[in-house]
Write a protein that holds these residues in place. Structure first.
Motif, PDB file in Angstrom:
ATOM      1  N   GLY A  22       0.928  -0.928  -0.213  1.00 17.16           N
ATOM      2  CA  GLY A  22       0.129   0.193   0.162  1.00 17.16           C
ATOM      3  C   GLY A  22       0.241   1.002   0.391  1.00 17.16           C
ATOM      4  N   GLU A  23       0.249   2.339   0.566  1.00 18.34           N
ATOM      5  CA  GLU A  23       0.526   3.891   0.853  1.00 18.34           C
ATOM      6  C   GLU A  23       0.186   4.560   1.375  1.00 18.34           C
ATOM      7  OE1 GLU A  23       0.563   4.849  -3.459  1.00 18.34           O
ATOM      8  OE2 GLU A  23      -1.425   5.885  -3.324  1.00 18.34           O
ATOM      9  N   GLN A  24       0.523   5.958   2.037  1.00 14.97           N
ATOM     10  CA  GLN A  24       0.615   6.397   2.907  1.00 14.97           C
ATOM     11  C   GLN A  24       0.327   8.076   2.666  1.00 14.97           C
ATOM     12  OE1 GLN A  24       1.905   6.535   6.882  1.00 14.97           O
ATOM     13  NE2 GLN A  24       1.664   7.666   6.984  1.00 14.97           N
ATOM     14  N   THR A  25      -0.643   8.466   2.478  1.00 18.78           N
ATOM     15  CA  THR A  25      -0.697   9.950   1.939  1.00 18.78           C
ATOM     16  C   THR A  25      -1.022  11.394   2.850  1.00 18.78           C
ATOM     17  OG1 THR A  25      -0.865   9.493  -0.352  1.00 18.78           O
ATOM     18  CG2 THR A  25      -1.667  11.497   0.752  1.00 18.78           C
ATOM     19  N   PHE A  26       0.069  12.092   2.793  1.00 20.75           N
ATOM     20  CA  PHE A  26      -0.442  13.436   3.953  1.00 20.75           C
ATOM     21  C   PHE A  26      -0.166  14.247   3.317  1.00 20.75           C
ATOM     22  CE2 PHE A  26       3.383  11.102   4.520  1.00 20.75           C
ATOM     23  CZ  PHE A  26       4.616  11.013   4.355  1.00 20.75           C
ATOM     24  N   THR A  27      -0.030  15.284   3.838  1.00 20.90           N
ATOM     25  CA  THR A  27      -0.641  16.978   3.559  1.00 20.90           C
ATOM     26  C   THR A  27       0.803  17.644   4.165  1.00 20.90           C
ATOM     27  OG1 THR A  27      -2.736  16.966   2.961  1.00 20.90           O
ATOM     28  CG2 THR A  27      -1.751  18.925   3.003  1.00 20.90           C
ATOM     29  N   ILE A  28       1.717  18.085   3.308  1.00 22.34           N
ATOM     30  CA  ILE A  28       2.541  19.200   3.999  1.00 22.34           C
ATOM     31  C   ILE A  28       2.443  19.880   3.677  1.00 22.34           C
ATOM     32  CG2 ILE A  28       5.327  19.425   5.030  1.00 22.34           C
ATOM     33  CD1 ILE A  28       5.806  15.920   5.078  1.00 22.34           C
ATOM     34  N   GLU A  29       2.736  21.367   4.310  1.00 25.56           N
ATOM     35  CA  GLU A  29       2.954  22.733   3.585  1.00 25.56           C
ATOM     36  C   GLU A  29       2.178  22.928   2.144  1.00 25.56           C
ATOM     37  OE1 GLU A  29       4.365  25.419   5.091  1.00 25.56           O
ATOM     38  OE2 GLU A  29       5.667  24.209   6.525  1.00 25.56           O
ATOM     39  N   GLY A  30       0.179  22.458   2.100  1.00 27.50           N
ATOM     40  CA  GLY A  30      -0.120  21.865   0.866  1.00 27.50           C
ATOM     41  C   GLY A  30      -0.039  21.510   0.246  1.00 27.50           C
ATOM     42  N   TYR A  31       1.573  20.377   0.244  1.00 31.72           N
ATOM     43  CA  TYR A  31       1.375  19.766  -0.907  1.00 31.72           C
ATOM     44  C   TYR A  31       0.600  17.988   0.036  1.00 31.72           C
ATOM     45  CZ  TYR A  31       3.985  22.898  -3.292  1.00 31.72           C
ATOM     46  OH  TYR A  31       4.747  24.110  -3.494  1.00 31.72           O
ATOM     47  N   ASP A  32       0.259  17.095  -0.947  1.00 27.76           N
ATOM     48  CA  ASP A  32       0.036  15.695  -1.180  1.00 27.76           C
ATOM     49  C   ASP A  32       1.326  14.963  -1.160  1.00 27.76           C
ATOM     50  OD1 ASP A  32      -2.386  16.180  -0.704  1.00 27.76           O
ATOM     51  OD2 ASP A  32      -2.934  15.586  -2.390  1.00 27.76           O
ATOM     52  N   VAL A  33       1.848  14.278   0.215  1.00 23.50           N
ATOM     53  CA  VAL A  33       3.409  13.531   0.316  1.00 23.50           C
ATOM     54  C   VAL A  33       2.769  11.921   0.212  1.00 23.50           C
ATOM     55  CG1 VAL A  33       5.174  13.147   0.910  1.00 23.50           C
ATOM     56  CG2 VAL A  33       4.556  15.806   0.753  1.00 23.50           C
ATOM     57  N   THR A  34       3.335  11.234  -1.069  1.00 23.39           N
ATOM     58  CA  THR A  34       2.612   9.815  -0.629  1.00 23.39           C
ATOM     59  C   THR A  34       4.154   8.846  -0.927  1.00 23.39           C
ATOM     60  OG1 THR A  34       0.511  10.198  -1.835  1.00 23.39           O
ATOM     61  CG2 THR A  34       1.656   8.233  -2.248  1.00 23.39           C
ATOM     62  N   ILE A  35       4.116   8.065   0.323  1.00 25.41           N
ATOM     63  CA  ILE A  35       5.236   6.975   0.608  1.00 25.41           C
ATOM     64  C   ILE A  35       4.212   5.775   0.374  1.00 25.41           C
ATOM     65  CG2 ILE A  35       7.437   5.759   2.583  1.00 25.41           C
ATOM     66  CD1 ILE A  35       6.672   8.823   3.342  1.00 25.41           C
ATOM     67  N   ASP A  36       4.950   4.690  -0.710  1.00 26.75           N
ATOM     68  CA  ASP A  36       4.972   3.101  -0.635  1.00 26.75           C
ATOM     69  C   ASP A  36       5.541   2.486  -0.180  1.00 26.75           C
ATOM     70  OD1 ASP A  36       6.989   2.716  -2.385  1.00 26.75           O
ATOM     71  OD2 ASP A  36       6.543   3.296  -4.436  1.00 26.75           O
ATOM     72  N   SER A  37       4.932   0.946  -0.034  1.00 22.50           N
ATOM     73  CA  SER A  37       5.646   0.044   0.467  1.00 22.50           C
ATOM     74  C   SER A  37       6.652  -0.040   0.316  1.00 22.50           C
ATOM     75  CB  SER A  37       4.998  -1.173   0.173  1.00 22.50           C
ATOM     76  OG  SER A  37       4.854  -1.578  -0.504  1.00 22.50           O
ATOM     77  N   SER A  38       8.036   0.529  -0.509  1.00 21.34           N
ATOM     78  CA  SER A  38       9.169   0.092  -0.976  1.00 21.34           C
ATOM     79  C   SER A  38      10.041   1.361  -0.391  1.00 21.34           C
ATOM     80  CB  SER A  38       9.060   0.446  -2.801  1.00 21.34           C
ATOM     81  OG  SER A  38       9.295   1.343  -3.429  1.00 21.34           O
ATOM     82  N   GLY A  39       9.068   2.525  -0.285  1.00 25.72           N
ATOM     83  CA  GLY A  39      10.025   3.579   0.382  1.00 25.72           C
ATOM     84  C   GLY A  39      10.041   5.040  -0.325  1.00 25.72           C
ATOM     85  N   ASP A  40       9.389   4.599  -2.102  1.00 27.17           N
ATOM     86  CA  ASP A  40       8.969   5.912  -2.984  1.00 27.17           C
ATOM     87  C   ASP A  40       8.444   6.563  -2.460  1.00 27.17           C
ATOM     88  OD1 ASP A  40      11.140   4.210  -5.147  1.00 27.17           O
ATOM     89  OD2 ASP A  40       9.979   3.397  -6.027  1.00 27.17           O
ATOM     90  N   ILE A  41       8.656   7.740  -2.473  1.00 25.15           N
ATOM     91  CA  ILE A  41       8.117   8.937  -2.235  1.00 25.15           C
ATOM     92  C   ILE A  41       8.154  10.045  -2.741  1.00 25.15           C
ATOM     93  CG2 ILE A  41       8.294  11.519  -0.807  1.00 25.15           C
ATOM     94  CD1 ILE A  41      10.016   9.990   1.053  1.00 25.15           C
ATOM     95  N   THR A  42       6.227  10.320  -3.567  1.00 26.68           N
ATOM     96  CA  THR A  42       6.453  11.573  -5.049  1.00 26.68           C
ATOM     97  C   THR A  42       5.717  12.611  -3.534  1.00 26.68           C
ATOM     98  OG1 THR A  42       3.821  10.172  -4.947  1.00 26.68           O
ATOM     99  CG2 THR A  42       5.720   9.194  -6.258  1.00 26.68           C
ATOM    100  N   VAL A  43       5.766  13.385  -4.349  1.00 25.80           N
ATOM    101  CA  VAL A  43       5.209  14.710  -3.943  1.00 25.80           C
ATOM    102  C   VAL A  43       4.438  16.035  -5.547  1.00 25.80           C
ATOM    103  CG1 VAL A  43       5.827  17.255  -3.200  1.00 25.80           C
ATOM    104  CG2 VAL A  43       7.233  15.325  -2.364  1.00 25.80           C
ATOM    105  N   SER A  44       3.092  15.701  -4.682  1.00 28.33           N
ATOM    106  CA  SER A  44       2.372  16.305  -5.973  1.00 28.33           C
ATOM    107  C   SER A  44       0.968  17.267  -5.016  1.00 28.33           C
ATOM    108  CB  SER A  44       1.294  15.471  -6.413  1.00 28.33           C
ATOM    109  OG  SER A  44       0.296  15.274  -5.406  1.00 28.33           O
ATOM    110  N   GLU A  45       0.213  18.462  -5.828  1.00 22.67           N
ATOM    111  CA  GLU A  45      -0.402  19.888  -5.864  1.00 22.67           C
ATOM    112  C   GLU A  45      -1.637  19.275  -5.199  1.00 22.67           C
ATOM    113  OE1 GLU A  45      -0.034  23.481  -6.519  1.00 22.67           O
ATOM    114  OE2 GLU A  45       2.165  22.868  -7.986  1.00 22.67           O
TER     115      GLU A  45
END
Length: 85
Positions: A62-85
């Motif tokens: 799976g993955e976990q998404t949370f908001t920081i400073e107005g951006y959505d930050v998603t971390i998946d089970s492999s440790g990859d981090i993606t950032v989107s608005e």
């Protein structure tokens, strides 16, 4: 993510073709600063579900998404981090 609750590490690829354990806060801050015009000093609080992140990085799919400073930050089970608005 305070040290009193135990540090969480994300395994990240390096330029030397090996994987390095990076504190989750540092990895998230770096990903956010790289993907946006924010400076690392602008990123004050990283408020995430630590237990869920630990489970995710320990192998739960799976993955976990949370908001920081107005951006959505998603971390998946492999440790990859993606950032989107």
């Amino acid at each position: 993510m305070s040290p009193e609750h135990g540090q969480i590490y994300i395994m990240q690829d390096t330029d030397e073709e090996w994987v390095a354990p990076t504190p989750a806060r540092a990895a998230i801050t770096d990903a956010l600063a790289t993907a946006t015009d924010l400076d690392e000093a602008d990123i004050k609080e990283i408020d995430i579900d630590r237990n869920r992140l630990r489970e995710l990085l320990d192998g739960e799919d799976g993955e976990q998404t949370f908001t920081i400073e107005g951006y959505d930050v998603t971390i998946d089970s492999s440790g990859d981090i993606t950032v989107s608005e």
